[in-house]
Motif scaffolding. Structure first.
Motif, PDB file in Angstrom:
ATOM      1  N   SER A   6       0.832  -1.194   0.000  1.00  0.00           N
ATOM      2  CA  SER A   6       0.000   0.000   0.000  1.00  0.00           C
ATOM      3  C   SER A   6       0.865   1.241   0.000  1.00  0.00           C
ATOM      4  N   SER A   7       0.370   2.295  -0.632  1.00  0.00           N
ATOM      5  CA  SER A   7       1.071   3.579  -0.575  1.00  0.00           C
ATOM      6  C   SER A   7       1.087   4.118   0.844  1.00  0.00           C
ATOM      7  N   TYR A   8       0.186   3.655   1.704  1.00  0.00           N
ATOM      8  CA  TYR A   8       0.180   4.055   3.109  1.00  0.00           C
ATOM      9  C   TYR A   8       1.362   3.459   3.871  1.00  0.00           C
ATOM     10  N   SER A   9       2.078   2.522   3.269  1.00  0.00           N
ATOM     11  CA  SER A   9       3.204   1.884   3.941  1.00  0.00           C
ATOM     12  C   SER A   9       4.473   2.709   3.869  1.00  0.00           C
ATOM     13  N   ASP A  10       4.473   3.820   3.157  1.00  0.00           N
ATOM     14  CA  ASP A  10       5.666   4.647   3.071  1.00  0.00           C
ATOM     15  C   ASP A  10       6.039   5.162   4.452  1.00  0.00           C
ATOM     16  N   SER A  11       7.288   4.971   4.822  1.00  0.00           N
ATOM     17  CA  SER A  11       7.782   5.436   6.113  1.00  0.00           C
ATOM     18  C   SER A  11       9.235   5.849   5.936  1.00  0.00           C
ATOM     19  N   SER A  12       9.881   6.186   7.016  1.00  0.00           N
ATOM     20  CA  SER A  12      11.293   6.541   6.923  1.00  0.00           C
ATOM     21  C   SER A  12      12.117   5.353   6.433  1.00  0.00           C
ATOM     22  N   ASN A  13      11.638   4.154   6.675  1.00  0.00           N
ATOM     23  CA  ASN A  13      12.283   2.950   6.174  1.00  0.00           C
ATOM     24  C   ASN A  13      11.281   2.263   5.253  1.00  0.00           C
ATOM     25  N   GLY A  14      11.515   2.327   3.967  1.00  0.00           N
ATOM     26  CA  GLY A  14      10.586   1.792   2.984  1.00  0.00           C
ATOM     27  C   GLY A  14      10.335   0.305   3.050  1.00  0.00           C
ATOM     28  N   HIS A  15      11.084  -0.389   3.914  1.00  0.00           N
ATOM     29  CA  HIS A  15      10.909  -1.839   4.021  1.00  0.00           C
ATOM     30  C   HIS A  15      10.033  -2.234   5.206  1.00  0.00           C
ATOM     31  N   ASP A  16       9.477  -1.253   5.916  1.00  0.00           N
ATOM     32  CA  ASP A  16       8.613  -1.547   7.063  1.00  0.00           C
ATOM     33  C   ASP A  16       7.163  -1.607   6.612  1.00  0.00           C
ATOM     34  N   CYS A  17       6.783  -2.713   6.016  1.00  0.00           N
ATOM     35  CA  CYS A  17       5.408  -2.810   5.549  1.00  0.00           C
ATOM     36  C   CYS A  17       5.003  -4.272   5.377  1.00  0.00           C
ATOM     37  N   VAL A  18       3.737  -4.440   5.151  1.00  0.00           N
ATOM     38  CA  VAL A  18       3.177  -5.733   4.803  1.00  0.00           C
ATOM     39  C   VAL A  18       2.964  -5.721   3.300  1.00  0.00           C
ATOM     40  N   GLU A  19       3.310  -6.802   2.643  1.00  0.00           N
ATOM     41  CA  GLU A  19       3.112  -6.929   1.204  1.00  0.00           C
ATOM     42  C   GLU A  19       2.130  -8.054   0.929  1.00  0.00           C
ATOM     43  N   VAL A  20       1.384  -7.927  -0.156  1.00  0.00           N
ATOM     44  CA  VAL A  20       0.443  -8.968  -0.563  1.00  0.00           C
ATOM     45  C   VAL A  20       0.711  -9.361  -2.009  1.00  0.00           C
ATOM     46  N   ALA A  21       0.437 -10.602  -2.318  1.00  0.00           N
ATOM     47  CA  ALA A  21       0.563 -11.120  -3.683  1.00  0.00           C
ATOM     48  C   ALA A  21      -0.718 -11.877  -4.006  1.00  0.00           C
ATOM     49  N   PRO A  22      -1.591 -11.270  -4.798  1.00  0.00           N
ATOM     50  CA  PRO A  22      -2.833 -11.966  -5.141  1.00  0.00           C
ATOM     51  C   PRO A  22      -2.608 -13.030  -6.210  1.00  0.00           C
ATOM     52  N   THR A  23      -3.260 -14.160  -6.033  1.00  0.00           N
ATOM     53  CA  THR A  23      -3.313 -15.212  -7.044  1.00  0.00           C
ATOM     54  C   THR A  23      -4.795 -15.543  -7.218  1.00  0.00           C
ATOM     55  N   PRO A  24      -5.169 -16.310  -8.209  1.00  0.00           N
ATOM     56  CA  PRO A  24      -6.595 -16.614  -8.386  1.00  0.00           C
ATOM     57  C   PRO A  24      -7.236 -17.304  -7.177  1.00  0.00           C
ATOM     58  N   ASP A  25      -6.467 -18.117  -6.456  1.00  0.00           N
ATOM     59  CA  ASP A  25      -7.041 -18.896  -5.361  1.00  0.00           C
ATOM     60  C   ASP A  25      -6.704 -18.392  -3.964  1.00  0.00           C
ATOM     61  N   THR A  26      -5.635 -17.620  -3.836  1.00  0.00           N
ATOM     62  CA  THR A  26      -5.202 -17.156  -2.513  1.00  0.00           C
ATOM     63  C   THR A  26      -4.662 -15.738  -2.579  1.00  0.00           C
ATOM     64  N   ILE A  27      -4.630 -15.124  -1.418  1.00  0.00           N
ATOM     65  CA  ILE A  27      -3.910 -13.875  -1.226  1.00  0.00           C
ATOM     66  C   ILE A  27      -2.777 -14.219  -0.271  1.00  0.00           C
ATOM     67  N   ARG A  28      -1.554 -13.990  -0.698  1.00  0.00           N
ATOM     68  CA  ARG A  28      -0.406 -14.273   0.151  1.00  0.00           C
ATOM     69  C   ARG A  28       0.031 -12.972   0.813  1.00  0.00           C
ATOM     70  N   ILE A  29       0.421 -13.072   2.058  1.00  0.00           N
ATOM     71  CA  ILE A  29       0.777 -11.913   2.856  1.00  0.00           C
ATOM     72  C   ILE A  29       2.128 -12.190   3.501  1.00  0.00           C
ATOM     73  N   ARG A  30       3.026 -11.185   3.456  1.00  0.00           N
ATOM     74  CA  ARG A  30       4.346 -11.359   4.071  1.00  0.00           C
ATOM     75  C   ARG A  30       4.844 -10.043   4.654  1.00  0.00           C
ATOM     76  N   ASP A  31       5.829 -10.146   5.513  1.00  0.00           N
ATOM     77  CA  ASP A  31       6.525  -8.996   6.073  1.00  0.00           C
ATOM     78  C   ASP A  31       7.644  -8.629   5.106  1.00  0.00           C
ATOM     79  N   SER A  32       7.679  -7.376   4.656  1.00  0.00           N
ATOM     80  CA  SER A  32       8.676  -6.988   3.666  1.00  0.00           C
ATOM     81  C   SER A  32      10.104  -7.059   4.196  1.00  0.00           C
ATOM     82  N   LYS A  33      10.284  -7.036   5.517  1.00  0.00           N
ATOM     83  CA  LYS A  33      11.631  -7.128   6.077  1.00  0.00           C
ATOM     84  C   LYS A  33      12.200  -8.542   5.969  1.00  0.00           C
TER      85      LYS A  33
END
Length: 71
Positions: free
Chosen positions: A18-45
């Motif tokens: 999300s664009s809301y994840s911008d912080s002083s450290n650009g790696h402090d966020c949650v990332e998602v990867a949509p696929t047809p059957d699942t949404i995968r979620i990970r810590d960007s760090k």
């Protein structure tokens, strides 16, 4: 909110944050990867660490709940 793709090659999942994840450290966020059957979620760090997988309907329900106070 806008979603920004993260770097990676075409054979990998396309991780977005999300664009809301911008912080002083650009790696402090949650990332998602949509696929047809699942949404995968990970810590960007820890991109090679554990991932949470949920059904698209579960993700949609979560987003509705998480953004309810923002409206």
């Amino acid at each position: 909110m806008t979603l920004k793709p993260t770097a990676g090659n075409a054979s990998e999942l396309v991780w977005i944050k999300s664009s809301y994840s911008d912080s002083s450290n650009g790696h402090d966020c949650v990332e998602v990867a949509p696929t047809p059957d699942t949404i995968r979620i990970r810590d960007s760090k820890t991109p090679h660490g554990p991932q949470l997988r949920v059904r698209p309907t579960t993700w949609a329900d979560f987003l509705a709940y998480a953004t309810a106070d923002a409206r």
